[in-house]
Design an enzyme around this catalytic site. Structure first.
Site, mmCIF file in Angstrom:
data_model
loop_
_atom_site.group_PDB
_atom_site.id
_atom_site.type_symbol
_atom_site.label_atom_id
_atom_site.label_comp_id
_atom_site.label_asym_id
_atom_site.label_seq_id
_atom_site.Cartn_x
_atom_site.Cartn_y
_atom_site.Cartn_z
ATOM 1 C CG ASP A 31 -2.045 1.005 1.119
ATOM 2 O OD1 ASP A 31 -3.205 0.595 1.007
ATOM 3 O OD2 ASP A 31 -1.752 2.227 1.133
ATOM 4 C CG ASN A 86 -12.398 -0.541 3.744
ATOM 5 O OD1 ASN A 86 -12.890 -0.953 4.786
ATOM 6 N ND2 ASN A 86 -11.186 -0.002 3.699
ATOM 7 C CB VAL A 95 -9.058 2.081 -5.076
ATOM 8 C CG1 VAL A 95 -8.710 1.543 -6.463
ATOM 9 C CG2 VAL A 95 -8.046 3.142 -4.645
ATOM 10 C CG HIS A 99 -8.598 -2.659 -2.530
ATOM 11 N ND1 HIS A 99 -9.524 -1.975 -3.272
ATOM 12 C CD2 HIS A 99 -8.485 -1.983 -1.355
ATOM 13 C CE1 HIS A 99 -9.955 -0.921 -2.591
ATOM 14 N NE2 HIS A 99 -9.349 -0.906 -1.418
ATOM 15 C CG HIS A 101 -6.911 -2.829 3.078
ATOM 16 N ND1 HIS A 101 -6.180 -1.676 2.925
ATOM 17 C CD2 HIS A 101 -8.112 -2.570 2.501
ATOM 18 C CE1 HIS A 101 -6.901 -0.754 2.300
ATOM 19 N NE2 HIS A 101 -8.081 -1.272 2.039
HETATM 20 P P1 5GP Z 1 -9.761 1.597 0.378
HETATM 21 O O1 5GP Z 1 -9.962 2.826 1.200
HETATM 22 O O2 5GP Z 1 -10.372 1.738 -1.017
HETATM 23 O O3 5GP Z 1 -10.150 0.342 1.058
HETATM 24 O O4 5GP Z 1 -8.200 1.469 0.196
HETATM 25 C C1 5GP Z 1 -7.487 1.980 -0.883
HETATM 26 C C2 5GP Z 1 -6.035 1.827 -0.539
HETATM 27 O O5 5GP Z 1 -5.288 1.964 -1.718
HETATM 28 C C3 5GP Z 1 -5.535 2.877 0.443
HETATM 29 O O6 5GP Z 1 -4.985 2.242 1.576
HETATM 30 C C4 5GP Z 1 -4.491 3.643 -0.376
HETATM 31 O O7 5GP Z 1 -3.385 4.031 0.410
HETATM 32 C C5 5GP Z 1 -4.117 2.662 -1.451
HETATM 33 N N1 5GP Z 1 -3.730 3.247 -2.722
HETATM 34 C C6 5GP Z 1 -4.401 4.202 -3.417
HETATM 35 N N2 5GP Z 1 -3.769 4.488 -4.565
HETATM 36 C C7 5GP Z 1 -2.668 3.689 -4.607
HETATM 37 C C8 5GP Z 1 -1.611 3.531 -5.562
HETATM 38 O O8 5GP Z 1 -1.553 4.179 -6.601
HETATM 39 N N3 5GP Z 1 -0.635 2.609 -5.269
HETATM 40 C C9 5GP Z 1 -0.674 1.859 -4.124
HETATM 41 N N4 5GP Z 1 0.327 0.992 -3.938
HETATM 42 N N5 5GP Z 1 -1.656 1.984 -3.198
HETATM 43 C C10 5GP Z 1 -2.640 2.880 -3.445
#
Ligand code: 5GP
Ligand code: ZN
Length: 116
Positions: A31, A86, A95, A99, A101
């Site tokens: 991440d 999420n 995003v 995904h 975590h």
């Molecule tokens: P969400 O809030 O959708 O569950 O988590 C999205 C995660 O994607 C966040 O923890 C954020 O830091 C990570 N993230 C967003 N954009 C990028 C990216 O371009 N590269 C990487 N490696 N992680 C990303």
């Protein structure tokens, strides 16, 4: 969002960033904004908005294989870890590509949510 605009589609395809694991249907990468000592994202290579968006069993199995590889690689198999996904606005999904975590490498404390 179309696949061509999706950042996690691009990362999973190896077009940007660095993968720490991949198999035929899934990929894993660190991440960009880690919330724990170990914070890895496991994604399908195919685009699905979330866990309820038509993900087939083979893809889910490949994602589980990726989790197993990641926890071995990061040496958190014995100490423990948390896998969360999420989904939608209430969960703060940022995003729109499925995904998981994988969080670990430290004591994560209890799973907490704000009072309702
Ligand atoms: P969400 O809030 O959708 O569950 O988590 C999205 C995660 O994607 C966040 O923890 C954020 O830091 C990570 N993230 C967003 N954009 C990028 C990216 O371009 N590269 C990487 N490696 N992680 C990303
Ligand atoms: Zn995507």
């Amino acid at each position: 969002m179309s696949d061509t605009d999706c950042i996690f589609c691009k990362i999973a395809a190896g077009e940007m960033g660095e993968l720490i694991y991949e198999n035929e249907r899934a990929a894993a990468f660190h991440d960009v904004s880690p919330q724990a000592a170990v914070h890895v994202l496991v994604v399908p290579k195919s685009h699905h908005d979330n866990i309820c968006d038509g993900v087939d069993g083979d893809t889910l199995a490949a994602m589980v294989d990726a989790v197993q590889a990641v926890v071995e690689q990061t040496q958190i198999a014995q100490s423990g870890y948390r896998v969360i996904t999420n989904t939608g606005a209430d969960a703060g999904q940022a995003v729109a590509h499925l995904h998981w975590h994988v969080l670990g490498g430290q004591n994560l404390g209890p799973l907490v949510v704000p009072e309702h």
